[in-house]
Design an enzyme around this catalytic site. Structure first.
Site, PDB file in Angstrom:
ATOM      1  N   GLY A   9       0.821  -1.209   0.000  1.00  0.00           N
ATOM      2  CA  GLY A   9       0.000   0.000   0.000  1.00  0.00           C
ATOM      3  C   GLY A   9       0.851   1.253   0.000  1.00  0.00           C
ATOM      4  O   GLY A   9       0.514   2.257   0.635  1.00  0.00           O
ATOM      5  N   GLY A  47      11.273   7.275  -6.315  1.00  0.00           N
ATOM      6  CA  GLY A  47      12.539   6.609  -6.601  1.00  0.00           C
ATOM      7  C   GLY A  47      12.537   5.187  -6.082  1.00  0.00           C
ATOM      8  O   GLY A  47      13.577   4.638  -5.705  1.00  0.00           O
ATOM      9  N   SER A 134      -4.621   0.982  14.038  1.00  0.00           N
ATOM     10  CA  SER A 134      -5.508   2.140  14.140  1.00  0.00           C
ATOM     11  C   SER A 134      -5.953   2.335  15.578  1.00  0.00           C
ATOM     12  O   SER A 134      -6.078   1.365  16.337  1.00  0.00           O
ATOM     13  CB  SER A 134      -6.740   1.944  13.255  1.00  0.00           C
ATOM     14  OG  SER A 134      -7.690   2.979  13.479  1.00  0.00           O
ATOM     15  N   TYR A 144     -14.240  -2.429  11.040  1.00  0.00           N
ATOM     16  CA  TYR A 144     -12.889  -1.894  10.860  1.00  0.00           C
ATOM     17  C   TYR A 144     -12.106  -1.968  12.171  1.00  0.00           C
ATOM     18  O   TYR A 144     -10.960  -2.436  12.213  1.00  0.00           O
ATOM     19  CB  TYR A 144     -12.948  -0.461  10.355  1.00  0.00           C
ATOM     20  CG  TYR A 144     -11.600   0.217  10.271  1.00  0.00           C
ATOM     21  CD1 TYR A 144     -10.667  -0.181   9.314  1.00  0.00           C
ATOM     22  CD2 TYR A 144     -11.259   1.252  11.145  1.00  0.00           C
ATOM     23  CE1 TYR A 144      -9.423   0.429   9.240  1.00  0.00           C
ATOM     24  CE2 TYR A 144     -10.021   1.865  11.066  1.00  0.00           C
ATOM     25  CZ  TYR A 144      -9.109   1.455  10.114  1.00  0.00           C
ATOM     26  OH  TYR A 144      -7.877   2.058  10.044  1.00  0.00           O
ATOM     27  N   ALA A 146     -12.704  -3.889  14.723  1.00  0.00           N
ATOM     28  CA  ALA A 146     -12.498  -5.298  15.073  1.00  0.00           C
ATOM     29  C   ALA A 146     -11.335  -5.886  14.280  1.00  0.00           C
ATOM     30  O   ALA A 146     -10.535  -6.667  14.813  1.00  0.00           O
ATOM     31  CB  ALA A 146     -13.776  -6.085  14.807  1.00  0.00           C
ATOM     32  N   ALA A 147     -11.228  -5.510  13.007  1.00  0.00           N
ATOM     33  CA  ALA A 147     -10.133  -6.014  12.181  1.00  0.00           C
ATOM     34  C   ALA A 147      -8.787  -5.510  12.699  1.00  0.00           C
ATOM     35  O   ALA A 147      -7.814  -6.276  12.775  1.00  0.00           O
ATOM     36  CB  ALA A 147     -10.339  -5.601  10.731  1.00  0.00           C
ATOM     37  N   LYS A 148      -8.705  -4.237  13.055  1.00  0.00           N
ATOM     38  CA  LYS A 148      -7.440  -3.700  13.550  1.00  0.00           C
ATOM     39  C   LYS A 148      -7.083  -4.295  14.911  1.00  0.00           C
ATOM     40  O   LYS A 148      -5.898  -4.483  15.230  1.00  0.00           O
ATOM     41  CB  LYS A 148      -7.510  -2.180  13.624  1.00  0.00           C
ATOM     42  CG  LYS A 148      -7.533  -1.494  12.262  1.00  0.00           C
ATOM     43  CD  LYS A 148      -6.321  -1.820  11.413  1.00  0.00           C
ATOM     44  CE  LYS A 148      -6.233  -0.933  10.174  1.00  0.00           C
ATOM     45  NZ  LYS A 148      -5.084  -1.289   9.303  1.00  0.00           N
TER      46      LYS A 148
END
Length: 240
Positions: A9, A47, A134, A144, A146-148
């Site tokens: 990412g 770069g 997060s 979200y 819960a995932a973090k």
């Protein structure tokens, strides 16, 4: 000696700031992402080298592996985000609710699990892995958050697995950070003000703030820090 850094990412927002921070040291940086044009443009400007692929897809991760360096000193798992912003409202539809929860799990947990597991044999001794968490993982924010939270818990396992080789694994958990694609244009002025007022520093976080924390955790100075969650939020969430 120049190190090799892989940032998933890495084309936008915090991931890009991380890639730029390491490139400023003269490190060799490889960024990955799903959008070829965005990724290749960012790589040219930074770069870095671009490798296109979806870190949540096992087949694409295996393909990514064939394009990534044989030895990696630092892996930064920055891919992710709150997929709820792009998902239809699931109220009253359990099937859609399941899909929404799974989407956030895939984007924020599986991306890190698959990439780290695939690259683990190539991680250099005394290297570092840093995952982007997060404030939501501690404070809560539906699927979200819960995932973090799951990412932070899994980090303890991977830190134990890698520790015997001197490799650290930590999570950096940002609070409200401006100048990213996170809110996907849905941040109202009122909510922005509330998030700002929740900080003790009375300022918005910046991608460079998060990049600096990740850069530190990947440095020799942090070689005895592992299995931790470092919150970078201006005091919006305090820890003990």
């Amino acid at each position: 000696m120049s190190r090799t850094i892989v940032v998933t990412g890495g084309a936008t927002g915090i991931g890009r700031a991380v890639a730029e921070r390491f490139r400023a040291d003269g490190e060799t940086v490889v960024i990955t992402g799903r959008r070829p044009e965005v990724l290749e443009k960012a790589a040219a400007e930074i770069g870095a080298r671009a490798v296109v692929g979806d870190a949540a897809d096992p087949v694409q991760v295996e393909a990514l592996l064939r394009e990534l360096p044989d030895s990696v000193d630092v892996l930064v798992n920055s891919a992710g985000g709150n997929t709820d912003f792009a998902s239809p409202d699931a109220e009253g539809d359990l099937g859609r609710l399941k899909d929404n929860w799974r989407a956030n799990f895939d984007a924020n947990v599986l991306t890190a699990v698959l990439t780290t597991t695939a690259l683990a044999p190539r991680l250099a001794a005394n290297g570092a892995v840093v995952h982007l968490g997060s404030i939501a993982g501690a404070r809560g924010a539906g699927s979200y958050g819960a995932a973090k939270a799951a990412l932070a818990t899994w980090n303890q396992d991977i830190a134990a697995d890698l520790g015997a080789r001197g490799i650290t694994s930590n999570v950096v958990a940002p609070g409200f950070t401006a100048e990213t694609e996170f809110f996907q244009g849905r941040l109202s002025g009122e909510r922005r003000q509330r998030l700002l007022e929740a900080t003790m520093t009375r300022r918005e976080g910046e991608p460079a703030d998060i990049a600096a924390a990740i850069h530190f955790l990947a440095s020799p100075a942090a070689s005895h820090i592992t299995a931790q969650v470092l919150h970078v939020n201006g005091g919006a969430l305090t820890t003990r």
